[in-house]
Design a protein around this motif. Structure first.
Motif, PDB file in Angstrom:
ATOM      1  N   ASN A 106      -4.111   5.435 -10.250  1.00 36.80           N
ATOM      2  CA  ASN A 106      -2.929   4.685 -10.674  1.00 36.80           C
ATOM      3  C   ASN A 106      -3.138   3.170 -10.609  1.00 36.80           C
ATOM      4  O   ASN A 106      -2.176   2.411 -10.654  1.00 36.80           O
ATOM      5  CB  ASN A 106      -1.732   5.079  -9.813  1.00 36.80           C
ATOM      6  N   GLY A 107      -4.381   2.732 -10.494  1.00 37.85           N
ATOM      7  CA  GLY A 107      -4.674   1.303 -10.467  1.00 37.85           C
ATOM      8  C   GLY A 107      -4.216   0.608  -9.206  1.00 37.85           C
ATOM      9  O   GLY A 107      -3.887  -0.568  -9.214  1.00 37.85           O
ATOM     10  N   LEU A 108      -4.198   1.358  -8.101  1.00 34.41           N
ATOM     11  CA  LEU A 108      -3.769   0.821  -6.814  1.00 34.41           C
ATOM     12  C   LEU A 108      -4.916   0.928  -5.816  1.00 34.41           C
ATOM     13  O   LEU A 108      -5.832   1.717  -5.997  1.00 34.41           O
ATOM     14  CB  LEU A 108      -2.567   1.602  -6.282  1.00 34.41           C
ATOM     15  N   ARG A 109      -4.830   0.152  -4.754  1.00 36.52           N
ATOM     16  CA  ARG A 109      -5.827   0.259  -3.695  1.00 36.52           C
ATOM     17  C   ARG A 109      -5.181  -0.024  -2.352  1.00 36.52           C
ATOM     18  O   ARG A 109      -4.217  -0.782  -2.243  1.00 36.52           O
ATOM     19  CB  ARG A 109      -6.991  -0.689  -3.921  1.00 36.52           C
ATOM     20  N   PHE A 110      -5.753   0.586  -1.342  1.00 31.23           N
ATOM     21  CA  PHE A 110      -5.347   0.337   0.034  1.00 31.23           C
ATOM     22  C   PHE A 110      -6.079  -0.901   0.520  1.00 31.23           C
ATOM     23  O   PHE A 110      -7.149  -1.227   0.015  1.00 31.23           O
ATOM     24  CB  PHE A 110      -5.673   1.538   0.920  1.00 31.23           C
ATOM     25  N   PRO A 111      -5.532  -1.566   1.532  1.00 24.51           N
ATOM     26  CA  PRO A 111      -6.257  -2.698   2.107  1.00 24.51           C
ATOM     27  C   PRO A 111      -7.613  -2.219   2.612  1.00 24.51           C
ATOM     28  O   PRO A 111      -7.802  -1.046   2.932  1.00 24.51           O
ATOM     29  CB  PRO A 111      -5.381  -3.141   3.287  1.00 24.51           C
ATOM     30  N   ASP A 112      -8.560  -3.117   2.682  1.00 25.70           N
ATOM     31  CA  ASP A 112      -9.890  -2.743   3.199  1.00 25.70           C
ATOM     32  C   ASP A 112      -9.762  -2.407   4.667  1.00 25.70           C
ATOM     33  O   ASP A 112      -9.570  -3.268   5.514  1.00 25.70           O
ATOM     34  CB  ASP A 112     -10.877  -3.887   3.007  1.00 25.70           C
ATOM     35  N   ASP A 145      -2.727  -4.109  -4.853  1.00 27.55           N
ATOM     36  CA  ASP A 145      -2.681  -3.689  -3.458  1.00 27.55           C
ATOM     37  C   ASP A 145      -1.424  -2.877  -3.171  1.00 27.55           C
ATOM     38  O   ASP A 145      -0.354  -3.158  -3.717  1.00 27.55           O
ATOM     39  CB  ASP A 145      -2.710  -4.898  -2.524  1.00 27.55           C
ATOM     40  N   ILE A 146      -1.573  -1.907  -2.303  1.00 25.04           N
ATOM     41  CA  ILE A 146      -0.437  -1.123  -1.831  1.00 25.04           C
ATOM     42  C   ILE A 146       0.163  -1.855  -0.638  1.00 25.04           C
ATOM     43  O   ILE A 146      -0.537  -2.221   0.294  1.00 25.04           O
ATOM     44  CB  ILE A 146      -0.873   0.300  -1.432  1.00 25.04           C
ATOM     45  N   ARG A 147       1.476  -2.085  -0.694  1.00 25.79           N
ATOM     46  CA  ARG A 147       2.189  -2.758   0.394  1.00 25.79           C
ATOM     47  C   ARG A 147       2.684  -1.758   1.431  1.00 25.79           C
ATOM     48  O   ARG A 147       2.714  -2.037   2.625  1.00 25.79           O
ATOM     49  CB  ARG A 147       3.363  -3.543  -0.178  1.00 25.79           C
ATOM     50  N   ARG A 148       3.142  -0.584   0.968  1.00 23.97           N
ATOM     51  CA  ARG A 148       3.616   0.459   1.881  1.00 23.97           C
ATOM     52  C   ARG A 148       3.659   1.785   1.147  1.00 23.97           C
ATOM     53  O   ARG A 148       3.642   1.830  -0.089  1.00 23.97           O
ATOM     54  CB  ARG A 148       4.988   0.130   2.464  1.00 23.97           C
ATOM     55  N   LEU A 149       3.710   2.854   1.929  1.00 26.28           N
ATOM     56  CA  LEU A 149       3.886   4.201   1.390  1.00 26.28           C
ATOM     57  C   LEU A 149       5.250   4.710   1.797  1.00 26.28           C
ATOM     58  O   LEU A 149       5.726   4.417   2.905  1.00 26.28           O
ATOM     59  CB  LEU A 149       2.814   5.151   1.928  1.00 26.28           C
ATOM     60  N   ILE A 150       5.860   5.488   0.925  1.00 26.49           N
ATOM     61  CA  ILE A 150       7.151   6.101   1.208  1.00 26.49           C
ATOM     62  C   ILE A 150       6.968   7.613   1.070  1.00 26.49           C
ATOM     63  O   ILE A 150       6.622   8.102   0.002  1.00 26.49           O
ATOM     64  CB  ILE A 150       8.241   5.597   0.245  1.00 26.49           C
ATOM     65  N   SER A 197       7.379  14.197  -2.029  1.00 25.66           N
ATOM     66  CA  SER A 197       6.567  13.273  -2.815  1.00 25.66           C
ATOM     67  C   SER A 197       6.089  12.131  -1.932  1.00 25.66           C
ATOM     68  O   SER A 197       6.671  11.868  -0.878  1.00 25.66           O
ATOM     69  CB  SER A 197       7.383  12.670  -3.972  1.00 25.66           C
ATOM     70  N   VAL A 198       5.056  11.442  -2.407  1.00 23.37           N
ATOM     71  CA  VAL A 198       4.604  10.213  -1.772  1.00 23.37           C
ATOM     72  C   VAL A 198       4.620   9.136  -2.842  1.00 23.37           C
ATOM     73  O   VAL A 198       4.029   9.306  -3.914  1.00 23.37           O
ATOM     74  CB  VAL A 198       3.190  10.343  -1.166  1.00 23.37           C
ATOM     75  N   VAL A 199       5.326   8.049  -2.547  1.00 16.85           N
ATOM     76  CA  VAL A 199       5.453   6.921  -3.464  1.00 16.85           C
ATOM     77  C   VAL A 199       4.780   5.717  -2.827  1.00 16.85           C
ATOM     78  O   VAL A 199       4.927   5.476  -1.631  1.00 16.85           O
ATOM     79  CB  VAL A 199       6.946   6.618  -3.760  1.00 16.85           C
ATOM     80  N   ALA A 200       4.050   4.966  -3.639  1.00 14.86           N
ATOM     81  CA  ALA A 200       3.443   3.717  -3.170  1.00 14.86           C
ATOM     82  C   ALA A 200       4.277   2.559  -3.694  1.00 14.86           C
ATOM     83  O   ALA A 200       4.696   2.565  -4.849  1.00 14.86           O
ATOM     84  CB  ALA A 200       2.017   3.591  -3.688  1.00 14.86           C
ATOM     85  N   GLU A 201       4.511   1.590  -2.816  1.00 13.19           N
ATOM     86  CA  GLU A 201       5.112   0.336  -3.246  1.00 13.19           C
ATOM     87  C   GLU A 201       3.975  -0.673  -3.343  1.00 13.19           C
ATOM     88  O   GLU A 201       3.290  -0.946  -2.350  1.00 13.19           O
ATOM     89  CB  GLU A 201       6.160  -0.164  -2.255  1.00 13.19           C
ATOM     90  N   ALA A 202       3.752  -1.182  -4.545  1.00 11.48           N
ATOM     91  CA  ALA A 202       2.680  -2.150  -4.770  1.00 11.48           C
ATOM     92  C   ALA A 202       3.121  -3.526  -4.300  1.00 11.48           C
ATOM     93  O   ALA A 202       4.315  -3.781  -4.091  1.00 11.48           O
ATOM     94  CB  ALA A 202       2.307  -2.190  -6.247  1.00 11.48           C
ATOM     95  N   ALA A 203       2.163  -4.412  -4.156  1.00  9.44           N
ATOM     96  CA  ALA A 203       2.444  -5.773  -3.705  1.00  9.44           C
ATOM     97  C   ALA A 203       3.414  -6.489  -4.636  1.00  9.44           C
ATOM     98  O   ALA A 203       4.156  -7.365  -4.198  1.00  9.44           O
ATOM     99  CB  ALA A 203       1.145  -6.557  -3.575  1.00  9.44           C
TER     100      ALA A 203
END
Length: 142
Positions: A130-136, A10-15, A90-96
């Protein structure tokens, strides 16, 4: 490319890392670049207009379902710098699990042609790659 059976994280936040420095003077310069159509930050062009955040982007942010943090070049932490390696914007995802993953770099953002709809699609596609997903959520989730 082989399919993976691992459960997406899960993605916790985007930067969002802008190719601009912080501060009022820099914001004024960036606005002037937009007005004069001078090459500026492609991510800023998607999310912000002359008067601040674009309404379409505000609505998209709500649909994404995770917080979005804005960071300028002069505010980048060492951990983020290690991930983006001076590739702004850039856009970075912080995973759970706390890991940071580069989702979109300058080349991908330049191809978004300044549209929120294209950005939204690329976020979903590159997260999945990248093996990530947004919340439903209604707008962008699985």
């Amino acid at each position: 490319m082989t399919a993976t059976t691992a459960t997406p994280r899960d993605i916790r936040r985007l930067i969002f890392l802008y190719n601009a420095d912080s501060g009022r003077l820099n914001a004024l310069v960036d606005s002037a670049k937009k007005l004069l159509m001078i090459n500026g930050c492609s991510l800023c062009a998607i999310t912000h207009g002359l008067a601040g955040e674009k309404r379409e982007w505000k609505e998209c942010k709500e649909e994404i379902g995770v917080p979005v943090d804005y960071v300028h070049r002069d505010e980048v932490t060492p951990a983020l710098r290690d991930v983006v390696r001076e590739r702004y914007p850039s856009v970075v995802a912080e995973a759970a699990d706390g890991s940071l993953v580069l989702l979109l770099d300058a080349e991908v953002l330049d191809r978004a042609k300044g549209t929120v709809a294209d950005l939204k699609g690329r976020l979903k596609t590159y997260a999945s790659m990248n093996g990530l997903r947004f919340p439903d959520t209604v707008g962008i989730g699985a």
